[in-house]
Design a protein around this motif. Sequence first.
Motif, PDB file in Angstrom:
ATOM      1  N   LEU A  91       0.859  -1.270  -0.281  1.00 42.50           N
ATOM      2  CA  LEU A  91       0.188  -0.100   0.202  1.00 42.50           C
ATOM      3  C   LEU A  91       0.828   1.215   0.025  1.00 42.50           C
ATOM      4  O   LEU A  91       0.445   2.234  -0.648  1.00 42.50           O
ATOM      5  N   TYR A  92       2.074   1.148   0.852  1.00 46.28           N
ATOM      6  CA  TYR A  92       2.989   2.459   0.866  1.00 46.28           C
ATOM      7  C   TYR A  92       3.386   2.619  -0.681  1.00 46.28           C
ATOM      8  O   TYR A  92       3.614   3.865  -1.266  1.00 46.28           O
ATOM      9  N   GLU A  93       3.757   1.406  -1.295  1.00 45.27           N
ATOM     10  CA  GLU A  93       4.432   1.635  -2.541  1.00 45.27           C
ATOM     11  C   GLU A  93       3.245   2.367  -3.752  1.00 45.27           C
ATOM     12  O   GLU A  93       3.835   3.019  -4.696  1.00 45.27           O
ATOM     13  N   ILE A  94       2.182   1.838  -3.280  1.00 45.89           N
ATOM     14  CA  ILE A  94       1.048   2.484  -4.485  1.00 45.89           C
ATOM     15  C   ILE A  94       0.938   3.899  -4.087  1.00 45.89           C
ATOM     16  O   ILE A  94       0.677   4.810  -5.214  1.00 45.89           O
ATOM     17  N   ASN A  95       0.740   4.316  -2.970  1.00 41.61           N
ATOM     18  CA  ASN A  95       0.776   5.483  -2.621  1.00 41.61           C
ATOM     19  C   ASN A  95       1.919   6.437  -3.226  1.00 41.61           C
ATOM     20  O   ASN A  95       1.973   7.569  -3.569  1.00 41.61           O
ATOM     21  N   LEU A 159      -7.397   2.656  -0.623  1.00 48.75           N
ATOM     22  CA  LEU A 159      -6.513   3.676  -0.353  1.00 48.75           C
ATOM     23  C   LEU A 159      -7.272   5.058  -0.528  1.00 48.75           C
ATOM     24  O   LEU A 159      -6.823   6.056  -0.194  1.00 48.75           O
ATOM     25  N   GLY A 160      -8.582   5.032  -1.112  1.00 52.07           N
ATOM     26  CA  GLY A 160      -9.260   6.102  -1.452  1.00 52.07           C
ATOM     27  C   GLY A 160      -8.644   7.027  -2.734  1.00 52.07           C
ATOM     28  O   GLY A 160      -9.212   8.074  -2.872  1.00 52.07           O
ATOM     29  N   LEU A 161      -7.846   6.184  -3.446  1.00 50.29           N
ATOM     30  CA  LEU A 161      -7.557   6.752  -4.686  1.00 50.29           C
ATOM     31  C   LEU A 161      -8.301   6.690  -5.803  1.00 50.29           C
ATOM     32  O   LEU A 161      -8.604   7.385  -6.682  1.00 50.29           O
ATOM     33  N   VAL A 162      -9.236   5.547  -5.640  1.00 52.32           N
ATOM     34  CA  VAL A 162     -10.381   5.271  -6.618  1.00 52.32           C
ATOM     35  C   VAL A 162     -11.511   5.215  -5.885  1.00 52.32           C
ATOM     36  O   VAL A 162     -11.719   4.413  -4.901  1.00 52.32           O
ATOM     37  N   THR A 163     -12.561   5.600  -6.719  1.00 46.37           N
ATOM     38  CA  THR A 163     -13.998   5.301  -5.988  1.00 46.37           C
ATOM     39  C   THR A 163     -14.945   4.479  -6.891  1.00 46.37           C
ATOM     40  O   THR A 163     -14.681   4.392  -8.231  1.00 46.37           O
ATOM     41  N   GLU A 164     -15.560   3.654  -6.480  1.00 46.50           N
ATOM     42  CA  GLU A 164     -16.535   2.697  -6.993  1.00 46.50           C
ATOM     43  C   GLU A 164     -17.996   2.975  -7.095  1.00 46.50           C
ATOM     44  O   GLU A 164     -18.363   3.086  -5.901  1.00 46.50           O
ATOM     45  N   SER A 165     -18.813   3.077  -7.854  1.00 45.45           N
ATOM     46  CA  SER A 165     -20.123   3.430  -7.981  1.00 45.45           C
ATOM     47  C   SER A 165     -20.646   2.852  -9.242  1.00 45.45           C
ATOM     48  O   SER A 165     -20.386   2.809 -10.190  1.00 45.45           O
ATOM     49  N   ARG A 176      -7.442  18.764  -8.989  1.00 48.53           N
ATOM     50  CA  ARG A 176      -7.073  19.363  -7.766  1.00 48.53           C
ATOM     51  C   ARG A 176      -5.465  19.467  -7.729  1.00 48.53           C
ATOM     52  O   ARG A 176      -4.567  18.698  -7.960  1.00 48.53           O
ATOM     53  N   VAL A 177      -4.975  20.197  -6.703  1.00 53.60           N
ATOM     54  CA  VAL A 177      -3.692  20.506  -6.394  1.00 53.60           C
ATOM     55  C   VAL A 177      -3.754  19.166  -5.260  1.00 53.60           C
ATOM     56  O   VAL A 177      -4.304  19.326  -4.267  1.00 53.60           O
ATOM     57  N   MET A 178      -2.639  18.541  -5.547  1.00 57.48           N
ATOM     58  CA  MET A 178      -2.311  17.441  -4.468  1.00 57.48           C
ATOM     59  C   MET A 178      -1.272  17.647  -3.507  1.00 57.48           C
ATOM     60  O   MET A 178       0.043  17.944  -3.967  1.00 57.48           O
ATOM     61  N   PHE A 179      -1.458  17.397  -2.414  1.00 56.69           N
ATOM     62  CA  PHE A 179      -0.488  17.602  -1.179  1.00 56.69           C
ATOM     63  C   PHE A 179      -0.147  16.017  -0.535  1.00 56.69           C
ATOM     64  O   PHE A 179      -1.131  15.488   0.172  1.00 56.69           O
ATOM     65  N   PRO A 180       1.109  15.496  -1.111  1.00 61.16           N
ATOM     66  CA  PRO A 180       1.200  14.192  -0.390  1.00 61.16           C
ATOM     67  C   PRO A 180       1.285  14.323   1.066  1.00 61.16           C
ATOM     68  O   PRO A 180       1.963  15.458   1.772  1.00 61.16           O
ATOM     69  N   ILE A 181       0.622  13.206   1.747  1.00 58.13           N
ATOM     70  CA  ILE A 181       0.976  13.245   3.556  1.00 58.13           C
ATOM     71  C   ILE A 181       1.966  12.110   3.718  1.00 58.13           C
ATOM     72  O   ILE A 181       1.734  10.947   3.300  1.00 58.13           O
ATOM     73  N   SER A 185       8.625   8.258   8.748  1.00 59.65           N
ATOM     74  CA  SER A 185       9.534   7.526   8.142  1.00 59.65           C
ATOM     75  C   SER A 185       9.673   7.871   6.826  1.00 59.65           C
ATOM     76  O   SER A 185      10.308   6.842   6.309  1.00 59.65           O
ATOM     77  N   GLY A 186       8.995   8.732   6.433  1.00 59.02           N
ATOM     78  CA  GLY A 186       9.264   9.011   4.784  1.00 59.02           C
ATOM     79  C   GLY A 186       8.370   8.195   3.821  1.00 59.02           C
ATOM     80  O   GLY A 186       8.380   8.189   2.745  1.00 59.02           O
ATOM     81  N   LYS A 187       7.171   7.598   4.376  1.00 58.78           N
ATOM     82  CA  LYS A 187       6.353   7.066   3.644  1.00 58.78           C
ATOM     83  C   LYS A 187       5.092   7.710   3.198  1.00 58.78           C
ATOM     84  O   LYS A 187       4.596   8.323   4.165  1.00 58.78           O
ATOM     85  N   VAL A 188       4.790   7.577   2.015  1.00 61.36           N
ATOM     86  CA  VAL A 188       3.536   8.282   1.654  1.00 61.36           C
ATOM     87  C   VAL A 188       2.384   7.449   2.226  1.00 61.36           C
ATOM     88  O   VAL A 188       2.162   6.414   1.713  1.00 61.36           O
ATOM     89  N   ILE A 189       1.503   8.286   3.156  1.00 66.04           N
ATOM     90  CA  ILE A 189       0.391   7.396   3.593  1.00 66.04           C
ATOM     91  C   ILE A 189      -0.900   7.842   3.096  1.00 66.04           C
ATOM     92  O   ILE A 189      -1.974   7.431   3.219  1.00 66.04           O
ATOM     93  N   GLY A 190      -1.101   8.911   2.380  1.00 66.98           N
ATOM     94  CA  GLY A 190      -2.468   9.520   1.938  1.00 66.98           C
ATOM     95  C   GLY A 190      -2.221  10.744   1.359  1.00 66.98           C
ATOM     96  O   GLY A 190      -1.081  11.332   0.920  1.00 66.98           O
TER      97      GLY A 190
END
Length: 564
Positions: A91-95, A159-165, A176-181, A185-190
């Motif tokens: 999941l970290y790698e996907i983010n 991970l909330g990157l994609v939505t299903e409907s 949107r302007v995107m702000f990595p969180i 430890s330096g891992k992108v979590i959201g």
Amino acid sequence: MDVIGQVVSLKKAGSNYKGLCPFHNEKTPSFVVSDAKQIFSCFGCNAAGDVFEFVQRHYSLDFPATVEKLATEYGIDTKGAQYQSSNKDELYEINREAARFFYKSFLTPGNPATAYMQGRGIDSETTKRFGIGYADGEWDSLLRHFKALGTDVKLLVSLGLVTESKGKHYDKFRDRVMFPIINTSGKVIGFGGRALAGAEPKYLNSAESSVFLKKNNLFGLNLTKQDISKENRGILVEGYMDVISLYQHGVRNVLASLGTALTENQAKLLKRYTLNVVLAYDADEAGQAAALRGAEILYKEGLKAKVLQIPSGKDPDDYVREHNKSGFLELADAALPYAEHKLEAIKKKYDIADTDGKLDFIKEAVVFLRTLSPTAAETYIKMIAKDINISQNAITLEYNGNTIERIEKTNLSKSAKNEDNTGKLPDVLEKNLIRFCILSKDYFEKIQSFEHAFTSRYGYEIFKSLEAYYLQGDGSDVKNVMDSLDENGVKIIEDILETVFFAGKEEQIFADCIRKIESSGLIKREKEIVQKLSMADEAENAEQIDILTRELIEVQREIQRKKS
């Protein structure tokens, strides 16, 4: 000793070792290591703990990363322990890949996100430093990118990157302007996304997942943790842009909560790096109210919180752009301590020139002062007395008023906590009482004298949260109360709001609740008397037996009366 000795020059001092503290600037050694006890302690900045705490603090790591670092350095096999984290690594790698995708889009010439950041005065070096990205306006750009990589769509949804409907998938973040969180430890979590074309909501965060819990993380801390430790002060702001703008202007000890009220976990995380925090929230009423709640959380966790007031209704971003680093730091240095700011906020509610207003202010102020240490309370009593020209002794008498009653309530509170430290959920009676407390202040005030009825841990905590907010004048807004509770407490209130209804029979149900509380107290007293009588010696305790017997008869009559 081996671990700490690698970064601190230690000298023998009796049975311990001494050196200069690595967590704050000092010339005289106050950092002590006990090899026998395997702990360290600094008498200058109060840092203390074991080897894990030292490594976490010094290298700015979370606990799993600390264990991994020590295990690697000392040849300890942790494969079994790491097995469960394999999914998280994916999941970290996907983010991380998503962050790269958004960043490349941001670098595409002519995109609106770049223009937006330039318009806010943010240069390319800073946007690169924070990994700012752009989610374009297409419905499936990110989805197509990950499909080409063979990524499982279910993971993208989690991970909330994609939505299903309706059986179809599409990108959650668009235009949107995107702000990595990024965690410490330096891992992108959201991600946080800021709408560019007036879409709602204005700011949108990633859904919470196994790698992203808002209450446990702070934006910007991955970049600013060392500056916070070095300065021994953190400047806490509300928004992503406040962090980025202050950082660009040279205020590097800055960080932000993630779009929610500050939590206890975030306060504990910040405590790893400093005990001193300045809350620089927006100058509007909502921002200052949030600052006070945040300062209270920090204070309860043992941090020294101050609240900065930005003049002219500006936010930190506006102010630092207009007055630069020096002007902003002057403002931060003049920030009021939490208690002083709280008292000022209380004072603004009353007309101090009017006698009744002055008395009402004192009454509310002393309620707050009782939450402070006796030393702090005495200091602020002196300040209030001088400020509003009232005798210090008079305020002290008000502060000490109802002392016996408050001691009794404290004992009842302790009793309630001791009866249940296991997290038992509130029973039906407690749920009804909580619902009445939420319903109106009148019911809450009637229930206050029956505080001992809350015998479960969560029931008691919710009641005390309601009490605190009613005393502050905010009790009618249950959302404020929920902000002060942990996840289980919030779920309990949500359940009560959804399932507990009185259907127009409030007075009848309330009377039943009070009758049950009183009956419960009588039954408890009956048991106590019976137990005492069973242990009493008839020859030596004849008078006492007579008194207890008569009381028992009265108690049993009252029990029967309430049943009828």
